[in-house]
Design a protein around this motif. Structure first.
Motif, short mmCIF file in Angstrom:
data_model
loop_
_atom_site.label_atom_id
_atom_site.label_comp_id
_atom_site.label_asym_id
_atom_site.label_seq_id
_atom_site.Cartn_x
_atom_site.Cartn_y
_atom_site.Cartn_z
N HIS A 192 0.79 -1.23 0.00
CA HIS A 192 0.00 0.00 0.00
C HIS A 192 0.82 1.28 0.00
O HIS A 192 0.26 2.37 -0.19
CB HIS A 192 -0.93 0.03 1.22
N ALA A 221 -0.90 2.29 -6.75
CA ALA A 221 -2.03 1.42 -7.09
C ALA A 221 -1.55 0.16 -7.80
O ALA A 221 -2.20 -0.90 -7.69
CB ALA A 221 -3.02 2.18 -7.98
N ASP A 222 -0.42 0.24 -8.52
CA ASP A 222 0.10 -0.96 -9.19
C ASP A 222 0.52 -2.01 -8.17
O ASP A 222 0.31 -3.22 -8.39
CB ASP A 222 1.28 -0.59 -10.08
N HIS A 271 -2.64 -3.50 -6.48
CA HIS A 271 -3.35 -4.46 -7.34
C HIS A 271 -2.68 -5.83 -7.29
O HIS A 271 -3.36 -6.86 -7.30
CB HIS A 271 -3.37 -3.95 -8.78
N PRO A 316 -3.44 -7.94 -3.02
CA PRO A 316 -4.68 -7.67 -2.28
C PRO A 316 -4.58 -8.22 -0.86
O PRO A 316 -4.47 -9.42 -0.66
CB PRO A 316 -5.75 -8.40 -3.10
N TRP A 353 -12.15 -0.79 -1.29
CA TRP A 353 -11.14 -1.84 -1.47
C TRP A 353 -11.67 -2.89 -2.44
O TRP A 353 -10.96 -3.32 -3.35
CB TRP A 353 -10.82 -2.49 -0.12
N PHE A 377 -11.91 -1.46 -6.02
CA PHE A 377 -10.58 -1.30 -6.60
C PHE A 377 -10.13 -2.59 -7.28
O PHE A 377 -9.54 -2.58 -8.36
CB PHE A 377 -9.58 -0.89 -5.51
N HIS A 378 -10.42 -3.73 -6.65
CA HIS A 378 -9.99 -5.01 -7.19
C HIS A 378 -11.02 -5.63 -8.16
O HIS A 378 -10.68 -6.59 -8.85
CB HIS A 378 -9.71 -5.99 -6.04
N HIS A 379 -12.22 -5.08 -8.22
CA HIS A 379 -13.24 -5.64 -9.10
C HIS A 379 -13.43 -4.83 -10.38
O HIS A 379 -13.82 -5.39 -11.40
CB HIS A 379 -14.59 -5.72 -8.37
N ASN A 381 -11.62 -2.15 -13.03
CA ASN A 381 -10.40 -1.46 -13.46
C ASN A 381 -10.59 0.05 -13.56
O ASN A 381 -9.65 0.82 -13.38
CB ASN A 381 -9.92 -2.01 -14.80
N LYS A 421 -13.24 -13.08 -9.09
CA LYS A 421 -12.06 -12.78 -9.91
C LYS A 421 -11.00 -13.88 -9.88
O LYS A 421 -9.95 -13.74 -10.51
CB LYS A 421 -11.42 -11.47 -9.41
N ARG A 472 -8.99 -14.66 -7.56
CA ARG A 472 -7.77 -14.12 -6.96
C ARG A 472 -7.85 -14.26 -5.45
O ARG A 472 -8.85 -13.89 -4.83
CB ARG A 472 -7.57 -12.64 -7.32
#
Length: 358
Positions: free
Chosen positions: A48, A106-107, A110, A113, A138, A141-143, A145, A293, A295
């Motif tokens: 983060h 943010a990269d 991603h 998580p 949160w 952000f992961h669901h 783009n 996802k 993940r």
């Protein structure tokens, strides 16, 4: 998603370490002040670019060092990435992914998580709407783009509108900002409402296991009266906003409210029950990401035994094992981990910042 190897230099009281972790469970045992929480904090920081404990960066860098450095090898299925972060005492942050400079935190977020469960994590339930918004965001952000760039643009426009409020004498002077603000606010609110509704199924399932004695209700509040068009509301509230000096209504005031029989959960549940609810919410969100996802999250659990009896510890351990996620768990004594008997694990002892495999 798992951290296969982790390297730390000059971070809090941790001695330089270069350690391989298990893709399943990793137990870190040590006395208070030995560095257990600092290790979890370092993992969180790599993902983060900030701490979950302190906003003062110079307190994190060891007193005689110009910077701290974190490095991790991340694996997911057949893919592998190397990620690095260095924080200088002057405040600059340097980041690399696979040896190339990364410009956006943010990269890193991603790629990693992370869900964190700490004794202080009850702020999710009693820390105000901003903590609930962060919980929803949160997941988005992961669901989605597109979520983060739109969220950033909305935040910038709100700052610009609030600055313009200090100078404006008529609403016409603000209309330019609102024409841009309204569609972004509506999109963010729609995503949040949809995500909250989708997550509700997982939340109900988790709460039924952890807190079968009560019925938890959740309600999403978008940040303004649903019966009014947001554009009209901004125009109507111009004078109030001008007197306040900021935009009172909007997605920046959204909330996810948890109640029991119409009362806020923090007014009904004990501290131990609140921790169980917090664990249920974090697990539900991690499982939802896996289902939607494919993940896995990485779970960081600080002070596993705190405020949980043996039955609830065993239940949490079982759910974590079923998740298939990589898990880092800290405890003061090995006996506090006896409810956890995963098929695959690594156990470490930490003393005075030195991490040693057991």
């Amino acid at each position: 998603m798992a951290i296969a190897r982790f390297t730390v230099e000059n971070f809090r009281n941790l001695k330089s370490l270069d350690t391989s972790f298990n893709p399943s469970f990793n137990f870190i045992v040590g006395n208070n002040g030995s560095g257990k929480t600092s290790l979890l904090e370092a993992i969180f920081y790599l993902a983060h670019g900030r701490s979950f404990k302190s906003a003062v960066q110079n307190r994190i860098i060891q007193y005689d060092a110009p910077h701290f450095t974190l490095f991790g090898q991340v694996q997911e299925a057949q893919h592998q990435w190397s990620v690095g972060l260095q924080k200088l005492r002057q405040g600059q942050t340097k980041m690399k992914i696979n040896g190339e400079d990364a410009k956006k935190l943010a990269d890193l977020a991603h790629l990693l998580p992370i869900q964190i469960i700490t004794p202080e994590g009850l702020s999710l339930l009693n820390g105000g709407p901003s903590c609930k918004r962060a919980f929803l965001d949160w997941g988005l952000f992961h669901h989605h783009n597109d979520f983060f760039p739109i969220w950033q643009k909305l935040a910038r426009l709100l700052k610009q509108r609030n600055a313009a409020l200090l100078q404006a004498r008529t609403y016409q002077e603000l209309k330019h900002w609102d024409e841009q603000l309204v569609p972004l606010c509506l999109q963010i609110s729609q995503w949040r409402a949809e995500y909250a509704a989708q997550l509700q199924v997982d939340i109900d399932k988790s709460c039924a296991l952890f807190l079968p004695e009560v019925k938890i209700e959740s309600q999403f509040y978008q940040g303004w009266d649903r019966k009014k068009a947001y554009a009209d509301l901004l125009a109507e509230n111009f004078e109030r906003d001008r007197q306040l000096g900021y935009t009172f209504s909007g997605a920046q005031r959204a909330d996810l409210r948890f109640k029991i029989n119409g009362l806020p959960v923090e007014d009904v549940l004990s501290r131990g029950q609140l921790k169980l609810l917090m664990c249920a919410l974090r697990l539900a969100q991690g499982e939802h990401l896996m289902a939607q996802k494919n993940r896995h999250c990485i779970f960081l659990i600080d002070d596993f035994a705190s405020e949980l009896d043996e039955i609830k510890r065993a239940l949490l351990a079982q759910r974590l094992q079923q998740s298939g996620a990589q898990v880092f768990v800290t405890a003061i004594e090995f006996c506090q981990l006896k409810q956890m008997q995963p098929k695959s694990q690594c156990t470490f002892r930490i003393e005075n910042g030195v991490l040693s495999p057991v």
